[in-house]
Design a protein around this motif. Structure first.
Motif, PDB file in Angstrom:
ATOM      1  N   PRO A  14       0.828  -1.214   0.000  1.00  0.00           N
ATOM      2  CA  PRO A  14       0.000   0.000   0.000  1.00  0.00           C
ATOM      3  C   PRO A  14       0.859   1.259   0.000  1.00  0.00           C
ATOM      4  CG  PRO A  14      -0.596  -1.484   1.811  1.00  0.00           C
ATOM      5  CD  PRO A  14       0.671  -2.002   1.228  1.00  0.00           C
TER       6      PRO A  14
ATOM      7  N   GLN B 107       0.128   5.474   0.738  1.00  0.00           N
ATOM      8  CA  GLN B 107      -0.827   6.542   1.063  1.00  0.00           C
ATOM      9  C   GLN B 107      -0.157   7.888   0.758  1.00  0.00           C
ATOM     10  OE1 GLN B 107      -4.292   6.148   2.453  1.00  0.00           O
ATOM     11  NE2 GLN B 107      -4.143   8.163   1.535  1.00  0.00           N
ATOM     12  N   GLY B 108       0.493   8.499   1.764  1.00  0.00           N
ATOM     13  CA  GLY B 108       1.198   9.753   1.493  1.00  0.00           C
ATOM     14  C   GLY B 108       2.489   9.521   0.725  1.00  0.00           C
ATOM     15  N   GLY B 109       3.043   8.329   0.851  1.00  0.00           N
ATOM     16  CA  GLY B 109       4.275   7.981   0.137  1.00  0.00           C
ATOM     17  C   GLY B 109       5.547   8.532   0.786  1.00  0.00           C
ATOM     18  N   THR B 110       5.412   9.156   1.962  1.00  0.00           N
ATOM     19  CA  THR B 110       6.597   9.810   2.543  1.00  0.00           C
ATOM     20  C   THR B 110       7.594   8.792   3.109  1.00  0.00           C
ATOM     21  OG1 THR B 110       5.493  10.165   4.670  1.00  0.00           O
ATOM     22  CG2 THR B 110       5.356  11.949   3.055  1.00  0.00           C
ATOM     23  N   ASP B 111       7.137   7.585   3.392  1.00  0.00           N
ATOM     24  CA  ASP B 111       8.069   6.479   3.691  1.00  0.00           C
ATOM     25  C   ASP B 111       8.339   5.671   2.432  1.00  0.00           C
ATOM     26  OD1 ASP B 111       8.890   6.415   6.429  1.00  0.00           O
ATOM     27  OD2 ASP B 111       6.854   5.886   7.007  1.00  0.00           O
ATOM     28  N   MET B 112       7.247   5.336   1.739  1.00  0.00           N
ATOM     29  CA  MET B 112       7.357   4.420   0.584  1.00  0.00           C
ATOM     30  C   MET B 112       8.246   4.973  -0.529  1.00  0.00           C
ATOM     31  SD  MET B 112       6.378   1.475   0.607  1.00  0.00           S
ATOM     32  CE  MET B 112       6.717   1.226  -1.127  1.00  0.00           C
TER      33      MET B 112
ATOM     34  N   ARG C 152      13.259  -1.257  -1.407  1.00  0.00           N
ATOM     35  CA  ARG C 152      12.211  -2.208  -1.773  1.00  0.00           C
ATOM     36  C   ARG C 152      11.884  -2.055  -3.244  1.00  0.00           C
ATOM     37  NH1 ARG C 152       6.958  -3.118   1.938  1.00  0.00           N
ATOM     38  NH2 ARG C 152       7.223  -1.166   3.042  1.00  0.00           N
TER      39      ARG C 152
ATOM     40  N   TYR D 162      -1.276  14.437   8.784  1.00  0.00           N
ATOM     41  CA  TYR D 162      -0.895  15.102  10.030  1.00  0.00           C
ATOM     42  C   TYR D 162      -1.415  16.542  10.050  1.00  0.00           C
ATOM     43  CZ  TYR D 162       2.339  11.255  10.836  1.00  0.00           C
ATOM     44  OH  TYR D 162       2.869  10.018  11.047  1.00  0.00           O
TER      45      TYR D 162
ATOM     46  N   GLY E 179       8.576  15.634  10.604  1.00  0.00           N
ATOM     47  CA  GLY E 179       9.146  16.174   9.365  1.00  0.00           C
ATOM     48  C   GLY E 179       9.045  17.674   9.234  1.00  0.00           C
TER      49      GLY E 179
ATOM     50  N   THR F 213       0.669  10.433   6.955  1.00  0.00           N
ATOM     51  CA  THR F 213      -0.536  10.079   7.710  1.00  0.00           C
ATOM     52  C   THR F 213      -0.183   9.182   8.908  1.00  0.00           C
ATOM     53  OG1 THR F 213      -0.836   8.065   6.397  1.00  0.00           O
ATOM     54  CG2 THR F 213      -1.894  10.071   5.579  1.00  0.00           C
TER      55      THR F 213
ATOM     56  N   ASN G 244       2.222   5.816   9.273  1.00  0.00           N
ATOM     57  CA  ASN G 244       3.114   5.613  10.417  1.00  0.00           C
ATOM     58  C   ASN G 244       2.854   4.229  11.031  1.00  0.00           C
ATOM     59  OD1 ASN G 244       4.073   7.388  13.392  1.00  0.00           O
ATOM     60  ND2 ASN G 244       5.175   7.482  11.469  1.00  0.00           N
TER      61      ASN G 244
ATOM     62  N   ASP H   5       6.524   8.854  15.324  1.00  0.00           N
ATOM     63  CA  ASP H   5       6.119   9.772  16.381  1.00  0.00           C
ATOM     64  C   ASP H   5       4.664   9.620  16.824  1.00  0.00           C
ATOM     65  OD1 ASP H   5       8.527  11.140  16.870  1.00  0.00           O
ATOM     66  OD2 ASP H   5       8.301  12.224  14.987  1.00  0.00           O
TER      67      ASP H   5
ATOM     68  N   ILE I 252      -5.051  -1.141   6.845  1.00  0.00           N
ATOM     69  CA  ILE I 252      -5.462  -0.327   7.994  1.00  0.00           C
ATOM     70  C   ILE I 252      -6.570   0.608   7.512  1.00  0.00           C
ATOM     71  CG2 ILE I 252      -4.726   1.369   9.704  1.00  0.00           C
ATOM     72  CD1 ILE I 252      -1.823   0.230   9.238  1.00  0.00           C
TER      73      ILE I 252
ATOM     74  N   LYS J 167       9.951  14.890  22.563  1.00  0.00           N
ATOM     75  CA  LYS J 167      10.818  14.140  21.626  1.00  0.00           C
ATOM     76  C   LYS J 167      12.219  14.728  21.697  1.00  0.00           C
ATOM     77  CE  LYS J 167      11.016  13.857  16.486  1.00  0.00           C
ATOM     78  NZ  LYS J 167      10.169  14.026  15.287  1.00  0.00           N
TER      79      LYS J 167
HETATM   80  C1  LIG Z   1      11.936  14.051   5.173  1.00  0.00           C
HETATM   81  C2  LIG Z   1      11.133  13.101   6.030  1.00  0.00           C
HETATM   82  C3  LIG Z   1      10.950  13.398   7.373  1.00  0.00           C
HETATM   83  C4  LIG Z   1      10.228  12.532   8.183  1.00  0.00           C
HETATM   84  N1  LIG Z   1      10.062  12.858   9.503  1.00  0.00           N
HETATM   85  C5  LIG Z   1       9.359  12.019  10.311  1.00  0.00           C
HETATM   86  C6  LIG Z   1       9.194  12.335  11.684  1.00  0.00           C
HETATM   87  O1  LIG Z   1       9.660  13.369  12.185  1.00  0.00           O
HETATM   88  N2  LIG Z   1       8.484  11.458  12.450  1.00  0.00           N
HETATM   89  C7  LIG Z   1       7.932  10.313  11.935  1.00  0.00           C
HETATM   90  O2  LIG Z   1       7.298   9.557  12.677  1.00  0.00           O
HETATM   91  N3  LIG Z   1       8.083   9.997  10.627  1.00  0.00           N
HETATM   92  C8  LIG Z   1       8.776  10.813   9.812  1.00  0.00           C
HETATM   93  N4  LIG Z   1       8.937  10.489   8.486  1.00  0.00           N
HETATM   94  C9  LIG Z   1       8.374   9.229   7.997  1.00  0.00           C
HETATM   95  C10 LIG Z   1       6.958   9.358   7.392  1.00  0.00           C
HETATM   96  O3  LIG Z   1       6.659  10.685   7.013  1.00  0.00           O
HETATM   97  C11 LIG Z   1       5.865   8.880   8.374  1.00  0.00           C
HETATM   98  O4  LIG Z   1       6.112   7.560   8.780  1.00  0.00           O
HETATM   99  C12 LIG Z   1       4.450   8.990   7.809  1.00  0.00           C
HETATM  100  O5  LIG Z   1       3.542   8.810   8.861  1.00  0.00           O
HETATM  101  C13 LIG Z   1       4.168   7.988   6.712  1.00  0.00           C
HETATM  102  O6  LIG Z   1       2.849   8.221   6.234  1.00  0.00           O
HETATM  103  P1  LIG Z   1       2.505   8.071   4.687  1.00  0.00           P
HETATM  104  O7  LIG Z   1       1.034   8.248   4.539  1.00  0.00           O
HETATM  105  O8  LIG Z   1       3.366   8.955   3.860  1.00  0.00           O
HETATM  106  O9  LIG Z   1       2.893   6.542   4.460  1.00  0.00           O
HETATM  107  P2  LIG Z   1       3.415   5.759   3.150  1.00  0.00           P
HETATM  108  O10 LIG Z   1       4.799   6.136   2.826  1.00  0.00           O
HETATM  109  O11 LIG Z   1       2.418   5.855   2.061  1.00  0.00           O
HETATM  110  O12 LIG Z   1       3.384   4.279   3.735  1.00  0.00           O
HETATM  111  C14 LIG Z   1       4.179   3.928   4.846  1.00  0.00           C
HETATM  112  C15 LIG Z   1       4.002   2.456   5.149  1.00  0.00           C
HETATM  113  O13 LIG Z   1       2.685   2.196   5.594  1.00  0.00           O
HETATM  114  C16 LIG Z   1       2.050   1.283   4.714  1.00  0.00           C
HETATM  115  N5  LIG Z   1       0.655   1.755   4.593  1.00  0.00           N
HETATM  116  C17 LIG Z   1       0.230   2.998   4.264  1.00  0.00           C
HETATM  117  N6  LIG Z   1      -1.106   3.075   4.358  1.00  0.00           N
HETATM  118  C18 LIG Z   1      -1.534   1.854   4.739  1.00  0.00           C
HETATM  119  C19 LIG Z   1      -2.833   1.293   5.001  1.00  0.00           C
HETATM  120  N7  LIG Z   1      -3.972   2.009   4.917  1.00  0.00           N
HETATM  121  N8  LIG Z   1      -2.907  -0.012   5.371  1.00  0.00           N
HETATM  122  C20 LIG Z   1      -1.763  -0.750   5.494  1.00  0.00           C
HETATM  123  N9  LIG Z   1      -0.520  -0.273   5.270  1.00  0.00           N
HETATM  124  C21 LIG Z   1      -0.425   1.007   4.890  1.00  0.00           C
HETATM  125  C22 LIG Z   1       2.837   1.324   3.414  1.00  0.00           C
HETATM  126  O14 LIG Z   1       2.746   0.126   2.682  1.00  0.00           O
HETATM  127  C23 LIG Z   1       4.232   1.562   3.949  1.00  0.00           C
HETATM  128  O15 LIG Z   1       4.809   0.352   4.393  1.00  0.00           O
HETATM  129  C24 LIG Z   1       9.650  11.345   7.640  1.00  0.00           C
HETATM  130  C25 LIG Z   1       9.829  11.067   6.278  1.00  0.00           C
HETATM  131  C26 LIG Z   1      10.562  11.934   5.479  1.00  0.00           C
HETATM  132  C27 LIG Z   1      10.738  11.612   4.021  1.00  0.00           C
END
Ligand SMILES: Cc1cc2nc3c(=O)[nH]c(=O)nc-3n(C[C@H](O)[C@H](O)[C@H](O)COP(=O)(O)OP(=O)(O)OC[C@H]3O[C@@H](n4cnc5c(N)ncnc54)[C@H](O)[C@@H]3O)c2cc1C
Length: 291
Positions: free
Chosen positions: A24, A26-31, A40, A73, A95, A104, A108, A117, A161, A177
């Motif tokens: 999956p 969502q925001g892609g900030t990890d993916m 990956r 967030y 971030g 999102t 997380n 966090d 989720i 933190k």
């Molecule tokens: C520059 C930078 C700074 C950051 N700073 C922080 C920080 O200070 N604190 C922090 O905690 N994180 C931080 N992050 C990490 C990231 O932003 C968070 O973990 C964020 O919450 C990920 O949300 P996302 O929607 O972008 O997830 P995605 O990147 O889309 O997905 C993250 C993971 O969750 C899975 N996923 C997403 N949605 C679902 C769903 N509905 N059901 C099942 N699995 C799902 C995906 O497959 C993937 O494994 C940072 C990232 C970057 C690039």
């Protein structure tokens, strides 16, 4: 790499049942970081951004909030900051504005990093994670049972989720933190607290100081037994609470900090957040703000 784009929650569940290996996004900030750095290379991505069911939040008949996994967030801070102050405070540390506009709590949780966090306030606030599969329907997993190991959660391969559920704060909540700088930083360690004056109970959550986020259970039990809710905060109670919180951690030495430093910092943050929460509670400020 296949790119699957379901338009509804039912389609998303069907796609995940059909292709359990699809990852999956969502925001892609990890993916996107993982894809860009070739950490990956999944056979398929399951883009959840068109699934409007994930993008909203509601108040449930039992009074709890149900927050969709796709709520960012930035929206959580703006729309729910008054009712989920601990989670909002943690969200403000995530971030940068760009990351908070895309990232999102659902993501997380999906990543299940010990340093995420959102986890400490979710634990402190007794959150429940709502997950679903086409085959077995909905499962409600208490946050306490959700984190199984480093970046491992209770989510099964065919599950997604859907949301998390959490009661609006019934007392002051705080998050703290430690990072190597003020912003855009992964936590060296973190701590969340949620006071529940009505139940004479205090919830806790520790981040980035064990293989998983975890509660400081003995510290919570100590406060339930020893805290005099009618009096000033006893310095010896405060000190013991910090010690028990630090004992609940099992940190490692790594590039961000040593285990000893993390234990020390957890004790400091536990004392500090309890003091903030207690002062807000005793001043009556929380009731005025909530009412
Ligand atoms: C520059 C930078 C700074 C950051 N700073 C922080 C920080 O200070 N604190 C922090 O905690 N994180 C931080 N992050 C990490 C990231 O932003 C968070 O973990 C964020 O919450 C990920 O949300 P996302 O929607 O972008 O997830 P995605 O990147 O889309 O997905 C993250 C993971 O969750 C899975 N996923 C997403 N949605 C679902 C769903 N509905 N059901 C099942 N699995 C799902 C995906 O497959 C993937 O494994 C940072 C990232 C970057 C690039």
């Amino acid at each position: 790499m296949d790119f699957l784009r379901p338009a509804t929650w039912a389609e998303a569940l069907a796609a995940k049942a059909d292709r359990p290996e699809a990852v999956p996004i969502q925001g892609g900030t990890d993916m996107m970081v993982e894809l860009n750095f070739d950490v990956r290379r999944p056979a398929a991505l399951l883009d959840l951004n068109r699934v409007t069911e994930l993008a909203g939040w509601s108040e449930e008949p039992d009074g709890r909030l149900r927050v969709g996994a796709g709520v960012t967030y930035a929206r959580l801070i703006a729309e729910l900051g008054d009712r989920l102050p601990g989670l909002a405070q943690a969200s403000r540390t995530v971030g940068s504005p760009q990351i908070r506009n895309r990232g999102t709590v659902g993501g997380n949780l999906g990543a299940a990093s010990p340093a995420g966090d959102s986890h400490p306030p979710l634990l402190a606030g007794d959150a429940v994670v709502e997950v679903e599969s086409a085959a077995r329907g909905v499962r409600m997993i208490p946050a306490d049972d959700f984190y199984l190991g480093v970046k491992r959660s209770a989510l099964e391969a065919d599950e997604l989720i859907r949301a998390f559920r959490m009661s609006p704060a019934s007392g002051p909540q705080y998050f703290s933190k430690v990072g190597t700088r003020n912003a855009m930083v992964i936590a060296v360690c973190s701590f969340a607290i949620a006071l529940r004056p009505g139940e004479r109970r205090v919830g806790t959550g520790i981040g980035s100081a064990a293989p998983t986020p975890r509660r400081a259970v003995a510290a919570e039990e100590f406060l339930a037994a020893e805290l005099d809710w009618e009096a000033r905060l006893d310095p010896s109670v405060l000190g013991r609470f910090g010690e028990l919180a630090a004992e609940a951690a099992s940190p490692i030495d790594d590039v961000r900090g040593t285990a000893d430093y993390r234990r020390h910092a957890i004790a400091v943050m536990a004392r500090r957040t309890l003091t903030w929460a207690w002062n807000e509670f005793r001043s009556g400020h929380f009731e005025r703000r909530a009412g």
